[in-house]
Design a protein around this motif. Structure first.
Motif, PDB file in Angstrom:
ATOM      1  N   TYR A  47       0.840  -1.204   0.000  1.00 27.30           N
ATOM      2  CA  TYR A  47       0.000   0.000   0.000  1.00 27.30           C
ATOM      3  C   TYR A  47       0.872   1.251   0.000  1.00 27.30           C
ATOM      4  N   ARG A  48       1.963   1.208   0.736  1.00 29.87           N
ATOM      5  CA  ARG A  48       2.878   2.355   0.801  1.00 29.87           C
ATOM      6  C   ARG A  48       3.558   2.586  -0.553  1.00 29.87           C
ATOM      7  N   VAL A  49       3.974   1.512  -1.224  1.00 32.50           N
ATOM      8  CA  VAL A  49       4.579   1.639  -2.551  1.00 32.50           C
ATOM      9  C   VAL A  49       3.586   2.301  -3.503  1.00 32.50           C
ATOM     10  N   ALA A  50       2.329   1.867  -3.460  1.00 29.60           N
ATOM     11  CA  ALA A  50       1.287   2.459  -4.305  1.00 29.60           C
ATOM     12  C   ALA A  50       1.093   3.936  -3.971  1.00 29.60           C
ATOM     13  N   PRO A  61      -0.168  12.080 -15.459  1.00 27.28           N
ATOM     14  CA  PRO A  61      -1.549  11.782 -15.103  1.00 27.28           C
ATOM     15  C   PRO A  61      -1.693  11.628 -13.588  1.00 27.28           C
ATOM     16  N   ARG A  62      -2.884  11.845 -13.098  1.00 30.08           N
ATOM     17  CA  ARG A  62      -3.179  11.501 -11.704  1.00 30.08           C
ATOM     18  C   ARG A  62      -3.496  10.015 -11.688  1.00 30.08           C
ATOM     19  N   THR A  63      -2.943   9.310 -10.722  1.00 33.53           N
ATOM     20  CA  THR A  63      -3.188   7.873 -10.624  1.00 33.53           C
ATOM     21  C   THR A  63      -3.699   7.507  -9.241  1.00 33.53           C
ATOM     22  N   LEU A  64      -4.422   6.397  -9.200  1.00 31.89           N
ATOM     23  CA  LEU A  64      -4.890   5.825  -7.940  1.00 31.89           C
ATOM     24  C   LEU A  64      -4.762   4.312  -8.060  1.00 31.89           C
ATOM     25  N   HIS A  65      -3.830   3.744  -7.296  1.00 32.80           N
ATOM     26  CA  HIS A  65      -3.589   2.307  -7.316  1.00 32.80           C
ATOM     27  C   HIS A  65      -4.409   1.614  -6.237  1.00 32.80           C
ATOM     28  N   LEU A  66      -5.113   0.556  -6.607  1.00 31.17           N
ATOM     29  CA  LEU A  66      -5.853  -0.272  -5.664  1.00 31.17           C
ATOM     30  C   LEU A  66      -5.277  -1.681  -5.725  1.00 31.17           C
ATOM     31  N   ILE A  67      -4.993  -2.244  -4.562  1.00 33.14           N
ATOM     32  CA  ILE A  67      -4.381  -3.565  -4.474  1.00 33.14           C
ATOM     33  C   ILE A  67      -5.272  -4.451  -3.625  1.00 33.14           C
ATOM     34  N   GLY A  68      -5.473  -5.688  -4.053  1.00 37.49           N
ATOM     35  CA  GLY A  68      -6.297  -6.609  -3.281  1.00 37.49           C
ATOM     36  C   GLY A  68      -5.847  -8.039  -3.451  1.00 37.49           C
TER      37      GLY A  68
END
Length: 161
Positions: A12-15, A85-92
């Motif tokens: 999550y921190r890397v993202a 670009p603005r990015t939003l990474h989601l990890i699951g």
């Protein structure tokens, strides 16, 4: 905190570092010898395996490839990244297993939403990380990402995956 939780928090921190464009912190999460690979699809259910002999969407044998991309972003020498670009990474679905060499194999599902020039899009797939225990947490020694989008109608760069 369990090992599973510490790995999840690390990812999550890397993202977050990537989304916040904190490039020095982001790069520090990767070991100097870290391989970064996004294979290409050969067919509907088969990807390329050997980045030295087959096509890849992206392949860096070590961290210097990502460092070069960051350099180009910082100096404005990448038209594809101007503006960023603005990015939003989601990890699951973080799954961990021990390796014989003492490192940890981690597989995740991910989605990255991005917005640029008034347009939004997303990339999605799976990623396999190899992590080693470092002095102040985890460090990535390999990142292998499979992009599941059928069509790439935007620029694809390291910060999208």
């Amino acid at each position: 905190m369990t090992r599973q939780q510490s790995i999840e928090q690390f990812l999550y921190r890397v993202a977050e570092l990537c989304d916040d464009q904190e490039w020095d912190g982001y790069l520090a999460q990767f070991a100097p010898e870290c391989e970064f690979h996004i294979p290409q699809w050969k067919g509907e259910h088969e990807i390329t395996v050997d980045p030295k002999r087959e096509m890849s969407l992206m392949y860096y044998p070590d961290r210097t490839g990502i460092e070069d991309r960051v350099f180009r972003i910082r100096t404005g020498k990448s038209a594809a990244c101007t503006p960023m670009p603005r990015t939003l990474h989601l990890i699951g679905n973080v799954r961990c297993s021990d390796r014989e060499d003492g490192q940890v194999q981690v597989r995740v599902n991910w989605v990255t939403h991005f917005h640029r020039f008034g347009e939004s899009g997303h990339f999605f797939g799976t990623a396999d990380y190899t992590l080693r225990d470092a002095v102040d947490g985890w460090q990535i020694t390999r990142k292998h990402t499979v992009l599941h989008n059928d069509r790439i109608d935007s620029v694809l760069d390291f910060y999208h995956v």
